[in-house]
Design a protein around this motif. Sequence first.
Motif, PDB file in Angstrom:
ATOM      1  N   UNK A   1     -21.303  -8.617   4.365  1.00 38.37           N
ATOM      2  CA  UNK A   1     -21.607  -7.629   5.293  1.00 38.37           C
ATOM      3  C   UNK A   1     -21.747  -8.433   6.789  1.00 38.37           C
ATOM      4  N   UNK A   2     -20.994  -7.754   7.591  1.00 32.98           N
ATOM      5  CA  UNK A   2     -20.806  -8.214   9.138  1.00 32.98           C
ATOM      6  C   UNK A   2     -22.091  -8.432   9.654  1.00 32.98           C
TER       7      UNK A   2
ATOM      8  N   UNK B   1     -12.543  -9.136  11.499  1.00 36.54           N
ATOM      9  CA  UNK B   1     -12.243  -9.472  10.360  1.00 36.54           C
ATOM     10  C   UNK B   1     -12.692  -8.427   9.430  1.00 36.54           C
ATOM     11  N   UNK B   2     -11.738  -8.338   8.398  1.00 33.27           N
ATOM     12  CA  UNK B   2     -11.756  -6.995   7.435  1.00 33.27           C
ATOM     13  C   UNK B   2     -12.575  -7.537   6.126  1.00 33.27           C
TER      14      UNK B   2
ATOM     15  N   UNK C   1     -15.599  -9.945  -6.444  1.00 32.26           N
ATOM     16  CA  UNK C   1     -15.777 -10.673  -5.382  1.00 32.26           C
ATOM     17  C   UNK C   1     -15.355 -10.217  -3.911  1.00 32.26           C
ATOM     18  N   UNK C   2     -16.253 -10.129  -2.989  1.00 29.43           N
ATOM     19  CA  UNK C   2     -16.323  -9.630  -1.674  1.00 29.43           C
ATOM     20  C   UNK C   2     -16.077 -10.777  -0.972  1.00 29.43           C
ATOM     21  N   UNK C   3     -14.919 -10.411   0.023  1.00 28.97           N
ATOM     22  CA  UNK C   3     -14.819 -11.635   1.048  1.00 28.97           C
ATOM     23  C   UNK C   3     -14.487 -11.100   2.638  1.00 28.97           C
ATOM     24  N   UNK C   4     -14.325 -11.912   3.628  1.00 36.35           N
ATOM     25  CA  UNK C   4     -13.670 -11.441   4.703  1.00 36.35           C
ATOM     26  C   UNK C   4     -12.295 -11.717   4.892  1.00 36.35           C
TER      27      UNK C   4
ATOM     28  N   UNK D   1      -6.700 -15.442   6.201  1.00 36.38           N
ATOM     29  CA  UNK D   1      -6.753 -15.652   4.790  1.00 36.38           C
ATOM     30  C   UNK D   1      -8.149 -15.041   4.487  1.00 36.38           C
ATOM     31  N   UNK D   2      -8.735 -15.272   3.196  1.00 37.74           N
ATOM     32  CA  UNK D   2      -9.741 -14.980   3.006  1.00 37.74           C
ATOM     33  C   UNK D   2     -11.015 -16.055   2.895  1.00 37.74           C
TER      34      UNK D   2
END
Length: 221
Positions: free
Chosen positions: A34-35, A49-50, A57-60, A202-203
């Motif tokens: 969460x940004x 960043x998305x 898994x959640x990443x930016x 990248x992530x």
Amino acid sequence: MTNRNILTAIIPALALLAWTVAGNEDIISWKLTNKANIAGSQPAILGNPQINIEGKDTSFFFNGTNDGLVFPFTPIEGWQQFTIEVKFKPASDGPVAPRFMHFEDSALNRGTMELRLTPDKQWYLDAFLKNGPTSKGLTLIDSTKLHAADKWYWAAMVYDGKKMYSYVNGKKELEGEVDFPAMSGGRTSLGVRLNKVNWFKGGISEVRFHHGVLAADELQK
């Protein structure tokens, strides 16, 4: 119940409480989901960043051009020993020498976790610590220790007060001596150097800061 029996019952409970509190203080985890809130902090957001979801898994995802996060502090402030772990996925078409983590204080004590990308879509780790007041530093890098890009890895930097060690997926790659003082204040960036160069593509999924030295078998793989 006698006073002695009361103490016998209380002391183990107090010891457990002390261990629990210390354990909470000894690891700080940043999960990038969460940004607006990362571990209770609002970082300054560079670019856009998305948020990326792969299975559970959640990443930016950082675009390698202008995406980054800057925190107005460093979790390792005051720590004479530490372990930092980063779960990341370098893109094979990104910049050749990105910094995916950078921390630095006002005395110019600095640490970076970097990578070098090769033309054949592989990468190797560069872990760096610098003692600002003395201008002495240590770079742990070996171009023969290659890993395929476009996959998830855990990279780790460990400092025991005398030596720095670098790991990829729990396997030690290099070590060396360096005098790195405990940091005072400072800032931390993800996806780029603090001076907004050497962008990472990248992530990044999670960053863990441990107040102490983790052995190889304790690291994430």
